[in-house]
Design a protein around this motif. Structure first.
Motif, PDB file in Angstrom:
ATOM      1  N   ARG A  26       0.797  -1.220   0.000  1.00 13.29           N
ATOM      2  CA  ARG A  26       0.000   0.000   0.000  1.00 13.29           C
ATOM      3  C   ARG A  26       0.832   1.274   0.000  1.00 13.29           C
ATOM      4  NH1 ARG A  26      -4.372   1.539  -1.179  1.00 13.29           N
ATOM      5  NH2 ARG A  26      -4.889   2.692   0.707  1.00 13.29           N
ATOM      6  N   ARG A  27       2.082   1.201   0.527  1.00 16.08           N
ATOM      7  CA  ARG A  27       2.887   2.403   0.717  1.00 16.08           C
ATOM      8  C   ARG A  27       4.312   2.173   0.247  1.00 16.08           C
ATOM      9  NH1 ARG A  27      -0.679   1.408   4.601  1.00 16.08           N
ATOM     10  NH2 ARG A  27      -2.037   3.111   5.297  1.00 16.08           N
ATOM     11  N   ALA A  28       4.877   3.164  -0.449  1.00 13.71           N
ATOM     12  CA  ALA A  28       6.251   3.005  -0.931  1.00 13.71           C
ATOM     13  C   ALA A  28       6.952   4.350  -1.019  1.00 13.71           C
ATOM     14  CB  ALA A  28       6.261   2.327  -2.299  1.00 13.71           C
ATOM     15  N   ARG A  29       8.205   4.357  -0.531  1.00  9.27           N
ATOM     16  CA  ARG A  29       9.132   5.473  -0.763  1.00  9.27           C
ATOM     17  C   ARG A  29      10.221   4.923  -1.665  1.00  9.27           C
ATOM     18  NH1 ARG A  29      10.056   9.868   3.596  1.00  9.27           N
ATOM     19  NH2 ARG A  29       8.037  10.027   4.616  1.00  9.27           N
ATOM     20  N   ILE A  30      10.426   5.567  -2.805  1.00 11.39           N
ATOM     21  CA  ILE A  30      11.372   5.038  -3.779  1.00 11.39           C
ATOM     22  C   ILE A  30      12.308   6.147  -4.247  1.00 11.39           C
ATOM     23  CG2 ILE A  30      11.646   3.841  -5.976  1.00 11.39           C
ATOM     24  CD1 ILE A  30       8.764   2.830  -5.625  1.00 11.39           C
ATOM     25  N   VAL A  31      13.601   5.920  -4.044  1.00  7.01           N
ATOM     26  CA  VAL A  31      14.640   6.826  -4.524  1.00  7.01           C
ATOM     27  C   VAL A  31      15.479   6.057  -5.527  1.00  7.01           C
ATOM     28  CG1 VAL A  31      16.634   8.237  -3.894  1.00  7.01           C
ATOM     29  CG2 VAL A  31      14.692   8.034  -2.306  1.00  7.01           C
ATOM     30  N   CYS A  32      15.664   6.619  -6.710  1.00  7.94           N
ATOM     31  CA  CYS A  32      16.400   5.921  -7.757  1.00  7.94           C
ATOM     32  C   CYS A  32      17.223   6.928  -8.536  1.00  7.94           C
ATOM     33  CB  CYS A  32      15.425   5.192  -8.686  1.00  7.94           C
ATOM     34  SG  CYS A  32      16.209   4.085  -9.873  1.00  7.94           S
ATOM     35  N   ASP A  33      18.451   6.539  -8.922  1.00 10.41           N
ATOM     36  CA  ASP A  33      19.319   7.485  -9.624  1.00 10.41           C
ATOM     37  C   ASP A  33      19.411   7.235 -11.125  1.00 10.41           C
ATOM     38  OD1 ASP A  33      20.835   5.211  -9.658  1.00 10.41           O
ATOM     39  OD2 ASP A  33      22.547   6.034  -8.580  1.00 10.41           O
ATOM     40  N   GLU A  34      18.616   6.306 -11.652  1.00 11.59           N
ATOM     41  CA  GLU A  34      18.599   6.034 -13.088  1.00 11.59           C
ATOM     42  C   GLU A  34      17.172   6.102 -13.600  1.00 11.59           C
ATOM     43  OE1 GLU A  34      21.854   3.103 -14.648  1.00 11.59           O
ATOM     44  OE2 GLU A  34      20.909   2.203 -12.903  1.00 11.59           O
TER      45      GLU A  34
ATOM     46  N   HIS B 108      -0.127   5.094  -1.531  1.00 12.72           N
ATOM     47  CA  HIS B 108       0.645   6.184  -0.945  1.00 12.72           C
ATOM     48  C   HIS B 108       2.086   6.093  -1.442  1.00 12.72           C
ATOM     49  CE1 HIS B 108      -2.774   6.673   1.800  1.00 12.72           C
ATOM     50  NE2 HIS B 108      -2.739   5.346   1.916  1.00 12.72           N
ATOM     51  N   VAL B 109       2.560   7.143  -2.115  1.00 13.89           N
ATOM     52  CA  VAL B 109       3.854   7.085  -2.780  1.00 13.89           C
ATOM     53  C   VAL B 109       4.670   8.351  -2.528  1.00 13.89           C
ATOM     54  CG1 VAL B 109       4.992   7.090  -5.043  1.00 13.89           C
ATOM     55  CG2 VAL B 109       3.113   5.510  -4.604  1.00 13.89           C
ATOM     56  N   MET B 110       5.964   8.158  -2.242  1.00  8.91           N
ATOM     57  CA  MET B 110       6.942   9.229  -2.283  1.00  8.91           C
ATOM     58  C   MET B 110       7.939   8.863  -3.368  1.00  8.91           C
ATOM     59  SD  MET B 110      10.217  10.351  -1.765  1.00  8.91           S
ATOM     60  CE  MET B 110      11.099   9.371  -0.583  1.00  8.91           C
ATOM     61  N   VAL B 111       8.161   9.738  -4.330  1.00 11.22           N
ATOM     62  CA  VAL B 111       9.088   9.433  -5.420  1.00 11.22           C
ATOM     63  C   VAL B 111      10.164  10.501  -5.515  1.00 11.22           C
ATOM     64  CG1 VAL B 111       7.439   8.116  -6.782  1.00 11.22           C
ATOM     65  CG2 VAL B 111       7.575  10.575  -7.109  1.00 11.22           C
ATOM     66  N   PHE B 112      11.380  10.063  -5.813  1.00 15.64           N
ATOM     67  CA  PHE B 112      12.503  10.977  -6.005  1.00 15.64           C
ATOM     68  C   PHE B 112      13.506  10.326  -6.937  1.00 15.64           C
ATOM     69  CE2 PHE B 112      16.709  12.581  -4.237  1.00 15.64           C
ATOM     70  CZ  PHE B 112      16.689  13.733  -5.001  1.00 15.64           C
TER      71      PHE B 112
ATOM     72  N   SER C  24      -2.256   9.417  -1.746  1.00 15.37           N
ATOM     73  CA  SER C  24      -1.320  10.454  -1.322  1.00 15.37           C
ATOM     74  C   SER C  24      -0.068  10.393  -2.179  1.00 15.37           C
ATOM     75  CB  SER C  24      -0.953  10.289   0.159  1.00 15.37           C
ATOM     76  OG  SER C  24      -0.077   9.198   0.365  1.00 15.37           O
ATOM     77  N   LEU C  25       0.562  11.559  -2.351  1.00 14.95           N
ATOM     78  CA  LEU C  25       1.768  11.671  -3.167  1.00 14.95           C
ATOM     79  C   LEU C  25       2.694  12.701  -2.536  1.00 14.95           C
ATOM     80  CD1 LEU C  25       3.316  11.010  -5.801  1.00 14.95           C
ATOM     81  CD2 LEU C  25       2.055  12.894  -6.882  1.00 14.95           C
ATOM     82  N   ASP C  26       3.930  12.297  -2.282  1.00 12.44           N
ATOM     83  CA  ASP C  26       4.924  13.184  -1.673  1.00 12.44           C
ATOM     84  C   ASP C  26       5.997  13.513  -2.709  1.00 12.44           C
ATOM     85  OD1 ASP C  26       6.776  14.526  -0.184  1.00 12.44           O
ATOM     86  OD2 ASP C  26       7.018  12.994   1.349  1.00 12.44           O
TER      87      ASP C  26
END
Length: 264
Positions: A45-53, A70-74, A97-99
């Motif tokens: 249901r919830r994920a924070r994902i940081v990716c450099d590619e 619910h997502v935080m993306v960067f 939700s979106l961060d």
């Protein structure tokens, strides 16, 4: 954590996995399907994902669980790579939700606004955009403007034309001092006001047709000295002091919280 351990976790047969926090660096093509398997867990249901590619990030997000709300993306890259899919995502992700409270950059912004982006904004209730206020004015974000109840933004970066009255469901606005005001139930100010704005702030907010709660996330001694310069708001009992809440978005949405280091 070794790569082998990480990939083993990704392929573990989770049955009730609810949230993940992933920081992904230089994934090999063979590793992308393995990470996709983790994010495709049907209970997620919830994920924070940081990716450099960018290419890896786009592929991973295109195979996320449809239950993801619910997502935080960067995407931390200076790459000029563009999001150019040949077909729509197989499973749209209907977010609650979106961060985006970071400088998302042109690459990620293009992805968010593209018609084939797997994120569906039509049911958004909680949004943090930080400086990325132009996203709020995009055509793809139009459905979200009707459903957003809690909005965080950096007021000093608000572009001309952003009318807060276009958010009819808005109840809580979290922002730096400045910008426009609308009919809301709560205003959260992070830090103290500049002394040159005290009189204007006091006059503007005390004259609103309703009396929203105004919370200052600030150390109590600074709060006590500052509110003496806001007599109108004090007399209407609209002012409150609150604890600093850097993880407010996580607490509100149940997003995974970044583990604190041992030095904290």
């Amino acid at each position: 954590m070794s790569t082998e351990t990480f990939l083993a976790i990704c392929t573990f047969p989770f049955t009730r996995l609810d949230g993940v926090w992933l920081i992904l660096r230089r994934l090999k093509p063979s590793e992308i399907p393995i990470v996709q398997r983790l994010l495709g867990c049907p209970t997620l249901r919830r994920a924070r994902i940081v990716c450099d590619e960018p290419s890896s990030f786009f592929q991973i997000m295109d195979r996320c669980s449809a239950a993801l709300g619910h997502v935080m993306v960067f995407c931390s890259t200076r790459s000029k790579e563009r999001f150019c899919p040949s077909q729509p995502s197989a499973t749209p992700i209907r977010l609650e939700s979106l961060d985006l409270n970071t400088l998302v950059g042109e690459v990620l912004r293009d992805w968010l606004m593209h018609p084939f982006c797997p994120l569906d904004f039509s049911a958004l209730k909680t949004v943090s955009v930080g400086r990325n206020t132009e996203i709020l004015q995009s055509d793809k974000f139009a459905p979200a403007r009707q459903t957003i109840e809690t909005l965080e933004l950096e007021a000093s970066n608000v572009k001309p034309g952003l009318d807060l009255s276009s958010f009819p469901a808005l109840q809580v606005l979290r922002m730096d001092p400045g910008g426009g005001w609308c009919r809301i139930l709560k205003i959260i100010i992070v830090g103290s006001l500049d002394t040159t704005t005290h009189e204007l702030f006091d006059a503007e907010l005390s004259s609103l047709p309703i009396s929203p709660t105004i919370e200052f996330e600030i150390h109590p001694p600074f709060y006590a000295s500052m509110i003496t310069s806001l007599p109108r708001l004090m007399s209407k009992n609209m002012l409150h002091c609150a604890k600093e809440s850097p993880e407010w978005f996580s607490h509100l949405t149940g997003m995974p919280i970044k583990p604190r280091s041992t030095s904290d």
